[in-house]
Design a protein around this motif. Structure first.
Motif, PDB file in Angstrom:
ATOM      1  N   GLY A  20       0.844  -1.188   0.000  1.00 55.01           N
ATOM      2  CA  GLY A  20       0.000   0.000   0.000  1.00 55.01           C
ATOM      3  C   GLY A  20       0.877   1.234   0.000  1.00 55.01           C
ATOM      4  N   PHE A  21       0.429   2.258   0.669  1.00 48.47           N
ATOM      5  CA  PHE A  21       1.206   3.489   0.711  1.00 48.47           C
ATOM      6  C   PHE A  21       0.757   4.357   1.880  1.00 48.47           C
ATOM      7  N   PHE A  22       1.570   5.358   2.176  1.00 49.89           N
ATOM      8  CA  PHE A  22       1.183   6.360   3.158  1.00 49.89           C
ATOM      9  C   PHE A  22       1.753   7.703   2.778  1.00 49.89           C
ATOM     10  N   THR A  23       1.178   8.734   3.364  1.00 42.75           N
ATOM     11  CA  THR A  23       1.734  10.079   3.300  1.00 42.75           C
ATOM     12  C   THR A  23       1.836  10.572   4.740  1.00 42.75           C
ATOM     13  N   THR A  24       2.792  11.420   4.981  1.00 43.11           N
ATOM     14  CA  THR A  24       2.976  11.997   6.305  1.00 43.11           C
ATOM     15  C   THR A  24       2.231  13.321   6.366  1.00 43.11           C
ATOM     16  N   ASP A  39      -1.378   9.280   6.943  1.00 46.99           N
ATOM     17  CA  ASP A  39      -2.547   8.859   6.181  1.00 46.99           C
ATOM     18  C   ASP A  39      -2.114   7.595   5.444  1.00 46.99           C
ATOM     19  N   MET A  40      -2.742   6.452   5.765  1.00 44.54           N
ATOM     20  CA  MET A  40      -2.287   5.161   5.239  1.00 44.54           C
ATOM     21  C   MET A  40      -3.389   4.441   4.463  1.00 44.54           C
ATOM     22  N   VAL A  41      -2.976   3.736   3.415  1.00 45.08           N
ATOM     23  CA  VAL A  41      -3.850   2.820   2.686  1.00 45.08           C
ATOM     24  C   VAL A  41      -3.096   1.498   2.589  1.00 45.08           C
ATOM     25  N   LEU A  42      -3.682   0.446   3.154  1.00 47.17           N
ATOM     26  CA  LEU A  42      -3.045  -0.870   3.140  1.00 47.17           C
ATOM     27  C   LEU A  42      -4.015  -1.927   2.627  1.00 47.17           C
ATOM     28  N   PRO A  43      -3.503  -2.938   1.927  1.00 47.34           N
ATOM     29  CA  PRO A  43      -4.347  -4.045   1.489  1.00 47.34           C
ATOM     30  C   PRO A  43      -4.515  -5.085   2.597  1.00 47.34           C
ATOM     31  N   ARG A  44      -5.573  -5.863   2.476  1.00 47.47           N
ATOM     32  CA  ARG A  44      -5.736  -7.011   3.378  1.00 47.47           C
ATOM     33  C   ARG A  44      -4.500  -7.896   3.209  1.00 47.47           C
TER      34      ARG A  44
END
Length: 159
Positions: A20-24, A39-44
Motif C-alpha cells: 500500500g502506501f502512506f503520506t505523512t 494517512d495510510m492505505v493498506l491491502p488485506r
C-alpha cells in the motif's frame, strides 16, 4: 508567551509500504518529536502480527474499509468514521477485513515514524495497492524483527 503554530497541508510525497502506501501529515520534527500523523492505505494481508510498543501510544481513525482491532483482551470492529486507541505496553494488532483500508494513524511520541520511513520507498505518484504475495523472506523478517526491537522498542509475537 505566544508560540508559533505550524500548519502543514497533507503531504503529496507518497511512500510505498507493505503493498500500500502512506503520506505523512505531520512529521515528528514538526512537533518537536511529540507526535507523527500519517494517512495510510493498506491491502488485506499487510497487517502486523500481535506486537507491543514500549514507548508509543497509537490511535487509528478509519476513513474507508472495515478493520478488526485487538487491544489487550478487547476485540473491536471498526467501520468508516470510527476510531480506536492502542496504549503503549499493551499488545495489539489489527486485521483488514475489506480488500483494503484507508486510515489515519497518530503515533505519540513520534519516533516510531522513522520505522515507516526506513521500511518504505519514495514514490513519485500514488502507488497501486496490491495484496502481499506470501510471507516475507526469512532474512527480511529477521532483519525487521531485530530492527524493531533494538531501534524502536517493539516486540513482535508469532502469528
Amino acid at each position: 508567551m505566544e508560540q508559533d503554530v505550524l500548519i502543514t497541508p497533507a503531504s503529496s510525497a507518497y511512500r510505498a509500504y507493505q503493498g500500500g502506501f502512506f503520506t505523512t501529515l505531520i512529521a515528528p520534527d514538526q512537533s518537536v518529536g511529540a507526535l507523527a500523523l500519517m494517512d495510510m492505505v493498506l491491502p488485506r494481508g499487510a497487517e502486523p502480527p500481535l506486537h507491543v510498543h514500549e514507548f508509543e501510544d497509537e490511535a487509528f481513525y478509519l476513513l474507508e474499509g472495515h478493520m478488526r482491532f485487538q487491544v489487550g483482551d478487547d476485540v473491536t470492529e471498526l467501520k468508516a468514521g470510527q476510531a480506536i486507541y492502542a496504549p503503549r505496553k499493551i499488545p495489539h494488532l489489527f486485521s483488514i477485513l475489506s480488500e483494503q483500508a484507508h486510515f489515519i494513524t497518530l503515533i505519540t511520541p513520534g519516533k516510531f515514524w522513522n520505522y515507516f520511513m526506513e521500511f518504505s520507498t519514495a514514490a513519485s505518484e500514488q502507488p497501486p495497492v496490491t495484496p502481499p504475495q506470501g510471507p516475507p523472506p526469512a532474512e527480511l523478517l529477521s532483519l525487521l524483527t531485530s530492527r524493531l526491537e533494538t531501534a524502536y522498542g517493539i516486540t513482535l509475537y508469532s502469528k
